[in-house]
Design a protein around this motif. Sequence first.
Motif, PDB file in Angstrom:
ATOM      1  N   GLY A 152      30.368  52.632  33.158  1.00  0.00           N
ATOM      2  CA  GLY A 152      31.551  53.250  32.554  1.00  0.00           C
ATOM      3  C   GLY A 152      32.897  52.638  32.925  1.00  0.00           C
ATOM      4  N   ASN A 153      32.942  51.796  33.965  1.00  0.00           N
ATOM      5  CA  ASN A 153      34.227  51.176  34.299  1.00  0.00           C
ATOM      6  C   ASN A 153      34.654  50.231  33.167  1.00  0.00           C
ATOM      7  N   PRO A 154      35.966  49.921  33.082  1.00  0.00           N
ATOM      8  CA  PRO A 154      36.455  49.109  31.962  1.00  0.00           C
ATOM      9  C   PRO A 154      35.806  47.711  31.932  1.00  0.00           C
ATOM     10  N   PRO A 155      35.774  47.091  30.757  1.00  0.00           N
ATOM     11  CA  PRO A 155      35.132  45.779  30.607  1.00  0.00           C
ATOM     12  C   PRO A 155      35.735  44.711  31.517  1.00  0.00           C
ATOM     13  N   ASN A 156      34.878  43.883  32.073  1.00  0.00           N
ATOM     14  CA  ASN A 156      35.271  42.833  33.024  1.00  0.00           C
ATOM     15  C   ASN A 156      36.099  43.386  34.177  1.00  0.00           C
ATOM     16  N   MET A 157      35.958  44.691  34.433  1.00  0.00           N
ATOM     17  CA  MET A 157      36.751  45.329  35.481  1.00  0.00           C
ATOM     18  C   MET A 157      35.861  46.281  36.286  1.00  0.00           C
ATOM     19  N   GLY A 158      34.629  45.836  36.522  1.00  0.00           N
ATOM     20  CA  GLY A 158      33.741  46.663  37.329  1.00  0.00           C
ATOM     21  C   GLY A 158      34.436  47.034  38.621  1.00  0.00           C
ATOM     22  N   ILE A 159      35.029  46.001  39.237  1.00  0.00           N
ATOM     23  CA  ILE A 159      35.899  46.217  40.398  1.00  0.00           C
ATOM     24  C   ILE A 159      37.114  45.316  40.241  1.00  0.00           C
ATOM     25  N   CYS A 160      38.281  45.893  40.378  1.00  0.00           N
ATOM     26  CA  CYS A 160      39.515  45.099  40.427  1.00  0.00           C
ATOM     27  C   CYS A 160      40.449  45.848  41.349  1.00  0.00           C
ATOM     28  N   VAL A 161      40.695  45.273  42.525  1.00  0.00           N
ATOM     29  CA  VAL A 161      41.491  46.002  43.510  1.00  0.00           C
ATOM     30  C   VAL A 161      42.898  46.272  42.981  1.00  0.00           C
ATOM     31  N   ALA A 162      43.504  45.262  42.335  1.00  0.00           N
ATOM     32  CA  ALA A 162      44.868  45.445  41.826  1.00  0.00           C
ATOM     33  C   ALA A 162      44.891  46.507  40.728  1.00  0.00           C
TER      34      ALA A 162
END
Lengths: 363, 73
Positions: free
Chosen positions: A32-42
């Motif tokens: 469910g996280n945004p596309p290409n943004m499984g993890i993005c600290v910023a």
Amino acid sequence: MKRFETFFATKWGIIFVGITIGVLASILQKLGNPPNMGICVACMERDIAGSLGFHRTELVQYMRPEIIGFVLGAFVSALIFKEYRPRGGSAPFVRFILGVFAMIGALTFLGCPWRTLLRLAGGDGNAIFGLLGLITGIFIGTRFLKMGYSLGKSQKFSSKISGIWFPLIMLLFLILLFIDQFLLQSNQGTILHYSSKGPGSMHAPILFSLLIGLFIGFIAQKSRFCTMGAFRDIILFKQPHLFWGVFALFLSAFVTNLILNQFNPGFENQPIAHNMQIWNFLGMALAGLSFTLAGGCPGRQLFLSGEGDNDAAIFATGMIIGAAISHNFGLAASPKGIGPHTPEAIILGFLVCLIIGFVSREK
Amino acid sequence: MIEIIDVRGLSCPEPVLRTLEAIKKTDKETLQILIDTETSKENIIRAVNSVKWKILEVKKELDSYRIIITKHQ
């Protein structure tokens, strides 16, 4: 236990951590996280700033449990392995400013170094320019390090309690998030802000996000995983140790994306990305320079905060405030392109970072 | 006179940079490095091995480590 500890200091240890982050990031995206943004600290810190109401961009507001997990996981790891060591006092406000400009740079590109790799692993060609910018910024930072750049020594704090405040704030955020779940069920207003559409509305189930965050925080603290350090150490010492981790992250996210049908190569219409390449490059160059001057990528700063490092906690706070500044003053980019005042902010950021680089010396 | 490099409290990668600088400049056979985090310990051991110096001893002290390194393999 000793074998477990020493494993993480080895090449295979850091590769294991890189693979874990890459696979879990792609899975978070599937959940469910945004596309290409499984993890993005910023991006996730930007969503937290929105959730707290520091900015009012309604598309990017959510209390991301992954970030909370990173700090608390690292805190537990540091306690277990006796690495919890409250410290600070190495030019804290300079680190705050570096955090602000790191975020302004990252939100011009739309991603931290982790997301740069995840975007590439998802087929987003625009991330090539972000990656080149990141490496260029780190390269500039290493020139200052070679000239003797230093923000000075930190002090060990005499009170053991001095290092728990940042993890405690994260715990408080988590409690607020849980309270809001009950308020939502009973149709009452929430304490925090939540996006109803856009990237902020897209998220994996809270418990999955939290558990994955805790696990990554735990192993990344022990392995010293750092995306900025990966390139910095190759440039400065030809030491590839950290790079193996970063490379493993990219490769494992790429393979997982292929398996999960999340790989879409191209430059146009990439999710939460724009193709103004010069700004993709310059944004990440500013971010890379800020990370190098502050001694760690955004993820690493969170793990250090969990160890009781107050200076890293201040950098992370600077990033959260930087996100608010970016969105409140038209600096942050969107899929349509950069903001109306991005150029001025990037130029100012480079000026400030160069001044910090030239004047900071430890005698 | 023993040459001691005190890198306690410095951010990454300064402890490694200063150790490698000292190795380059010194005319001594052994050096002592004072550090205060596990991270610096691991990084310095890795760096010292890469320039073909040898770790003689890693001594745990009150709040720090003392790493003794030598030129001789």
